[in-house]
Design an enzyme around this catalytic site. Structure first.
Site, short mmCIF file in Angstrom:
data_model
loop_
_atom_site.label_atom_id
_atom_site.label_comp_id
_atom_site.label_asym_id
_atom_site.label_seq_id
_atom_site.Cartn_x
_atom_site.Cartn_y
_atom_site.Cartn_z
N SER A 149 5.82 -8.97 2.03
CA SER A 149 5.37 -9.64 0.81
C SER A 149 4.88 -11.05 1.18
CB SER A 149 6.49 -9.65 -0.24
OG SER A 149 5.99 -10.02 -1.50
N ASP A 306 2.65 0.98 -3.58
CA ASP A 306 2.74 -0.47 -3.79
C ASP A 306 1.68 -0.91 -4.82
OD1 ASP A 306 2.87 -3.24 -3.63
OD2 ASP A 306 3.02 -3.29 -1.45
N HIS A 339 6.50 -1.55 -3.71
CA HIS A 339 6.49 -2.74 -2.85
C HIS A 339 7.83 -2.96 -2.17
CE1 HIS A 339 4.93 -6.63 -1.60
NE2 HIS A 339 5.99 -7.23 -2.09
#
Length: 366
Positions: A149, A306, A339
């Protein structure tokens, strides 16, 4: 976060103020970090873990009685990031609220916390601060910089900004620049924070910030981190009798409720905005040339479900690196966990990391 193992370094000590990409400077910058394992005699086995938006430097336990870390199954003796072999460092980012200089820090000029007056921070500034932590530790080059991330953005930026200081990089679930959809997610999260009357234009008293707004922002974030493919079979239409709501509502409420008391609102806004501004093309003639500054062996990982940073964004970086003749490995995970897969599918990701580390031509055992 384990206070006994939290270390800090004032990277501006004896130096000029810390210059910021957006202009201006910070007169004093302290970075908080934790370490695991031992530095090798050749000082070539350091793995730097770069964190996401809300993570602390406490990636894993230091001893059996410690609080578990946010990447507990990944970091430790015999784990994929093996602390018997590697010297592992994890920092709290510049702008954070867990020991590093950020909006909750005291502004030396006023004697009060910066609060809403904390300056704009870019990912480049975060990387610059982390390089000075390595300087403090006496390490010229990390074996690997790894993150997911925002941490993946940081890993990419390390490769582009500090090509001689990272032997390799691992960027997980991250783009080479922020695109409109992820910026929109974070804009809605910021709106949840700033719409809380307790926000007071960012000038709330310490400990009296917009808890409800932060909790709402966290709930919005959770939706962007997971997927319908996971939630629908996991929760269905089940009703939680004790909570008086659907099971999925109970899950969201539980996971969001503790966030507002742990995180500072101005820090949240500062870090989220730094993600919006992220662009490997900044300072280069084009985005492609900016990405191609990454010359170290790279591992890029993406997840099929994601929503926040879809596969097209990892593929874009990989294709640019391959056209530039850079050494890059790419893996896509078919997964329902969105994610957050990097926190859940540890076995699959760990096996991939172990294989990648073995292919990097450095990193001696401690």
């Amino acid at each position: 976060m384990e206070a006994d193992n939290l270390r800090t370094v004032t990277i501006t000590s004896g130096r000029e103020p810390f210059s910021l990409l957006a202009g201006g400077s910070l007169p004093e910058v302290t970075i908080a970090y934790e370490t695991w394992g031992e530095l090798s005699p050749a000082r070539d086995n350091l793995i730097l873990i770069t964190t996401g938006l809300s993570a602390t430097s406490h990636a894993a336990r230091h001893a059996p009685g410690d609080e578990p870390g946010w990447w507990e199954a990944m970091v430790g003796p015999g784990h994929p990031i093996d602390t018997n072999r590697y010297f592992v460092v994890c920092t709290n980012v510049l702008g954070g609220c867990f020991g590093s200089t950020g909006p909750t820090s005291v502004n030396p000029a006023s004697g009060s916390p910066y609060g809403a007056d904390f300056p704009v921070i870019h990912v480049e500034d975060m990387v610059q601060a982390q390089t000075q932590v390595l300087d403090h530790l006496g390490v010229e080059r990390a074996f690997t910089v790894i993150g997911a991330s925002l941490g993946g953005m940081l890993a990419f930026q390390w490769g582009a900004q500090e090509p001689g200081r990272a032997q390799s990089i691992c960027a997980i679930a991250a783009p080479g620049r922020s695109y409109a959809f992820s910026i929109a997610w974070r804009a809605v999260q910021r709106r949840a924070v700033t719409a809380d009357p307790a926000f007071q234009d960012g000038r709330y008293e310490p400990g009296h910030g917009p808890v409800a707004g932060l909790n709402h922002a966290r709930a919005i974030g959770i939706l962007s981190y997971r997927s319908a493919e996971e939630f629908d079979p996991r929760f269905g239409r089940d009703w939680d009798e004790a909570a008086g709501c659907f099971a999925v509502e109970s899950y969201m409420n539980h996971n969001a409720a503790k966030f507002g008391t742990l995180f500072d609102a101005n820090s949240y806004l500062t870090i989220a905005r730094s993600m919006d501004f992220f662009d490997l093309g900044r300072g280069a003639a084009s985005y492609e040339e900016g990405v191609a500054r990454i010359k170290s062996p790279s591992l890029v990982v993406g997840f099929t479900s994601d929503l926040l940073f879809p596969l097209s964004q990892q593929r874009e970086v990989v294709e640019i690196l391959r056209r530039a003749g850079r050494p890059v490995r790419y893996a896509e995970f078919e997964t329902i966990y969105g994610h957050d897969t990097f926190l859940i599918e540890i076995h699959r990701l760990g096996a991939l990391l172990t294989e990648f580390f073995a292919s990097v031509p450095s990193g001696g055992q401690a």
